[in-house]
Design a protein around this motif. Structure first.
Motif, PDB file in Angstrom:
ATOM      1  N   LYS A  33      63.464  73.860  62.203  1.00 41.54           N
ATOM      2  CA  LYS A  33      62.389  73.233  62.968  1.00 41.54           C
ATOM      3  C   LYS A  33      61.723  74.299  63.834  1.00 41.54           C
ATOM      4  CE  LYS A  33      62.840  68.861  61.803  1.00 41.54           C
ATOM      5  NZ  LYS A  33      61.733  68.131  61.133  1.00 41.54           N
ATOM      6  N   TRP A  34      60.401  74.239  63.929  1.00 42.32           N
ATOM      7  CA  TRP A  34      59.671  75.260  64.665  1.00 42.32           C
ATOM      8  C   TRP A  34      59.492  74.880  66.133  1.00 42.32           C
ATOM      9  CZ3 TRP A  34      59.995  75.991  59.695  1.00 42.32           C
ATOM     10  CH2 TRP A  34      59.853  77.312  59.203  1.00 42.32           C
ATOM     11  N   LEU A  49      61.762  79.469  65.743  1.00 43.02           N
ATOM     12  CA  LEU A  49      62.305  78.260  65.140  1.00 43.02           C
ATOM     13  C   LEU A  49      63.760  78.082  65.545  1.00 43.02           C
ATOM     14  CD1 LEU A  49      64.073  79.803  62.895  1.00 43.02           C
ATOM     15  CD2 LEU A  49      62.146  79.417  61.382  1.00 43.02           C
ATOM     16  N   ARG A  87      60.273  73.533  73.080  1.00 40.71           N
ATOM     17  CA  ARG A  87      58.863  73.371  72.721  1.00 40.71           C
ATOM     18  C   ARG A  87      57.982  73.268  73.964  1.00 40.71           C
ATOM     19  NH1 ARG A  87      59.350  69.185  67.510  1.00 40.71           N
ATOM     20  NH2 ARG A  87      59.359  70.857  65.910  1.00 40.71           N
ATOM     21  N   GLU A 102      55.299  71.533  66.044  1.00 42.24           N
ATOM     22  CA  GLU A 102      55.106  70.389  65.147  1.00 42.24           C
ATOM     23  C   GLU A 102      53.991  70.616  64.136  1.00 42.24           C
ATOM     24  OE1 GLU A 102      56.076  68.470  69.238  1.00 42.24           O
ATOM     25  OE2 GLU A 102      55.260  70.348  68.465  1.00 42.24           O
ATOM     26  N   ASP A 142      55.073  71.619  60.480  1.00 41.82           N
ATOM     27  CA  ASP A 142      55.726  70.686  59.548  1.00 41.82           C
ATOM     28  C   ASP A 142      54.870  70.336  58.330  1.00 41.82           C
ATOM     29  OD1 ASP A 142      57.936  70.689  61.177  1.00 41.82           O
ATOM     30  OD2 ASP A 142      57.437  68.818  62.200  1.00 41.82           O
TER      31      ASP A 142
END
Length: 345
Positions: free
Chosen positions: A125-126, A273, A287, A316, A319
């Motif tokens: 996930k970033w 990430l 984030r 986000e 994605d």
């Protein structure tokens, strides 16, 4: 909508995204991060462009994260970033103190060479993107090449770290699908070494990320000693509005699809990430802290002084881009692999 259009639409939608965690989750994140050290595992060594961005980030990131942890860069070069990605995926603790700054090519590498890759990029996930990054083909002034179209009739040498490095692959794609005459000279240890070889007239050109090239050799571009010929991305870099995209020269459907896949690394740029299984409340805190760091006036000022470009987007936004990259049709993947020589026995 085309692949390129969907990528650009996803990037344009970032303003609608929110990264703020709830108060309870923020408190839990602060409790966890207080007194901790966050290690940013960088897929390259301490002297390259990724290092510059990591060092710029860690100087400010901690003060914007709940709990104010210490943040450091942990350099883990090897296999074009694959070693670091594999470490984060399979070895590093998933409790919250290890995150990554991996190759912008990590997703493309996975679909190009799945037998060699030991991670699944879709499970990361970033946190956020510091800046997108177009690879740019650059030629030295003395090579007698003034524009990309000259390469259709005149041979030019390019120094690369390997034929299957990103620069080597892109050069071979241009030869196969755009009709250029680029001769690869492989074996250089870094793009910095290639740039030095260019200055000495040993090779004519190099290809590297524009953000790294201009940070390392801005004076050579300003003086006209280095000339940008073409860039690989979905949109032209803001400060290269007259330098064409590789896709501009794609005349067939196959060429356009391959050019789009080659460009797929650009939106990932210099980004942070977290590995699979990373706690959701800690990711939310990172984030929020990341975007706060990107908007920090002192962070921006010091980045500008160091010629470190910042053009951020929230994690986000990656994605939908990642989903599009990983859904590339097998036929397009094979065209790409064949052109790069990956299917030779």
């Amino acid at each position: 909508m085309s692949f390129t259009g969907r990528i650009l639409a996803a990037s344009a939608a970032i303003g609608l995204l929110s990264t703020a965690p709830t108060a309870a989750r923020a408190d839990a994140a602060a409790d966890y991060f207080k007194g901790k050290t966050i290690n940013i595992v960088v897929g390259y060594g301490p002297s390259g462009g990724y290092a510059v961005y990591c060092q710029q980030l860690v100087a400010y990131f901690g003060k914007h994260i709940a709990g104010n942890p210490k943040v450091i860069c942990q350099f883990m070069p090897g296999q074009g970033g694959v070693r670091a990605a594999s470490y984060l995926y399979s070895v590093a603790s998933k409790e919250g103190n290890f995150v990554g700054m991996l190759s912008d090519y990590a997703a493309v590498a996975q679909i190009m060479d799945p037998k060699r890759i030991k991670y699944d990029i879709r499970k990361f996930k970033w946190v956020g993107v510091m800046v997108p990054s177009n690879p740019v083909l650059v030629v030295r002034k003395g090579a007698g090449i003034a524009k990309f179209e000259d390469l259709f009739n005149k041979q030019m040498t390019i120094g690369v770290t390997g034929r299957l490095a990103q620069s080597g692959i892109n050069a071979q794609l241009m030869n196969t699908f755009m009709g250029t005459k680029i001769k690869l000279i492989a074996g250089y240890k870094s793009t910095g070494k290639v740039a030095l070889a260019m200055q000495q007239g040993e090779v004519d050109s190099t290809m590297s990320s524009w953000i790294s090239l201009k940070a390392r050799a801005k004076e050579l571009f300003d003086s006209g000693e280095f000339i940008p010929l073409v860039q690989v991305g979905f949109a032209r870099a803001k400060d290269l509005p007259k330098v064409p995209l590789m896709s501009d020269f794609a005349k067939s459907s196959d060429a356009k699809q391959v050019a789009n896949l080659a460009a797929a690394s650009a939106p990932f740029g210099r980004s942070v990430l977290v590995p699979p299984g990373y706690p959701a409340h800690l990711l939310a805190a990172l984030r929020q802290g990341f975007m706060a760091t990107m908007n920090d006036a002192e962070f921006r000022a010091t980045a500008a002084k160091r010629n470190v470009e910042i053009d951020p987007s929230p994690g986000e936004a990656i994605d939908p881009i990642l989903q599009q990259v990983m859904a590339t049709p097998p036929a397009v993947v094979k065209l790409f692999q064949d052109a790069a020589g990956m299917n030779k026995k």
